[in-house]
Write an enzyme that holds these catalytic residues in place. Sequence first.
Site, PDB file in Angstrom:
ATOM      1  N   HIS A 137       0.808  -1.213   0.000  1.00  0.00           N
ATOM      2  CA  HIS A 137       0.000   0.000   0.000  1.00  0.00           C
ATOM      3  C   HIS A 137       0.846   1.270   0.000  1.00  0.00           C
ATOM      4  O   HIS A 137       0.337   2.332  -0.391  1.00  0.00           O
ATOM      5  CB  HIS A 137      -0.935   0.002   1.207  1.00  0.00           C
ATOM      6  CG  HIS A 137      -2.117  -0.897   1.048  1.00  0.00           C
ATOM      7  ND1 HIS A 137      -2.082  -2.240   1.353  1.00  0.00           N
ATOM      8  CD2 HIS A 137      -3.370  -0.650   0.593  1.00  0.00           C
ATOM      9  CE1 HIS A 137      -3.261  -2.776   1.103  1.00  0.00           C
ATOM     10  NE2 HIS A 137      -4.056  -1.842   0.643  1.00  0.00           N
ATOM     11  N   GLY A 138       2.084   1.194   0.431  1.00  0.00           N
ATOM     12  CA  GLY A 138       2.893   2.399   0.402  1.00  0.00           C
ATOM     13  C   GLY A 138       4.248   2.200   1.037  1.00  0.00           C
ATOM     14  O   GLY A 138       4.435   1.333   1.899  1.00  0.00           O
TER      15      GLY A 138
END
Length: 466
Positions: free
Chosen positions: A317-318
């Site tokens: 996700h990041g």
Amino acid sequence: MLFSSISFLYYFLPCVLLLYFAAPKRLKNSVLLLASLFFYGWGEPKYLVFMLVSIAQGYVFGLLIEKYRGMKRSKLFLTASVVFSLGLLGYCKYADFLIENFNAATGLSVPLLEIALPIGISFYTFQILSYAVDVYRGSVGAQKNFIRLALYIAMFPQLIAGPIVRYADIETQLGARSHTLAGAAVGVRRFILGLSKKVLLANLLGELVAAFKASGEKSVLYVWLYAVAYALQVYFDFSGYSDMAIGLGRIFGFRFAENFDHPYVSGSVTEFWRRWHISLGTWFRDYLYIPLGGNRVSRPRWLLNLLIVWMATGLWHGAAWNFVVWGLWFAALLILEKLWLLPRLTRCKPLGWVYTLFFVVLGFVIFDASSLGGAASTLASMFGGAGLPAATAESLYALRSNFVLLAAAAVGATPVPQRIAAAAQRSRYGRLALQIAEPVVLLALLVVCTAFLVDGSFNPFLYFRF
């Protein structure tokens, strides 16, 4: 280019539909592929190179993996494809994160590469990875038609925000698919409903979130309003985009798998992750968790497998520590449920529902934080730990102003609307009323969404950064 934009809705999409349905059957894939490449290159044409090179290596290595299946060379070519895909993703997404942490650990000042993240690279990388692995396993054959494989990877409905489509699920549809008026009508309906979730719910919830962040008058009530609004915003933003992708796919003759199934009605975190971003969860299950041994190993190794999978989920996700902690947060909850808590939750479903919502909302506070310190501060504020007042005039005004929105979003996140429609379908007059009302309501929703997009400038898409 966003699906929820005037340029997409009234320029790009009508032109693509006209060209696609005017094209002979043998050229439909080519038209859709060219449209997808144009769509992807609209914002940053230079990132087309990354995607085209990724597609080319997936195509070549897929053929080589199949040619030498059962031999050591096959595994070698699979390894090369995986290393290339993950290497490119790592370079684009995680290089600066690694340099920052290296600098922090050593005291050095290695300059950052400052690489802008290519849109959708996490999604199309996972599709290429799953294709290569499936060819190696023999569950699918290598695609010998380059255009078909490129279309599978680059198809614009699912390119930038999923769902993460498995090659096996649309293999036959790439070669032959039917186009019917009924199927297109289902697709249009799904697309408009997804657009409405995005524009009329997610964007308005996002305005409440933005107002909280800009406020200089925080309170415990305001922090909780923010946390609930953000959890709902993420859901309607991403599930709305998934609905639009599934609807667009149906218009073009493709059937994509569902990606969300009312996760906020879950009675446990385990159930929540069976309903939230389904395509990502099943991808990690099939291509990471099970190859690591799943739960068919010793308990310490099983616990390690869960930690690895959820750390990877967070990093997907990041490239920031708050995403790692967010993944480990859910790993801890899942381990607790599997070892002790789950049987107790199933005996008291209301308690399970409250528990799940509570910890999921806290988890999304970590997800949204700009730093671990910021996450800790916000979580402390939710329980009065930062010396905040219980409520202020601004927070009470925000609650009154957004109460209807929050209530509508809460109901919309449950199966209640679908159950009402299903109940109406069971009577003759109900079916008649729905047949008359549905096109009118859908048209009205499209008009209202268009008005919001024309008049408003707040139209972010949270999952663009993934």
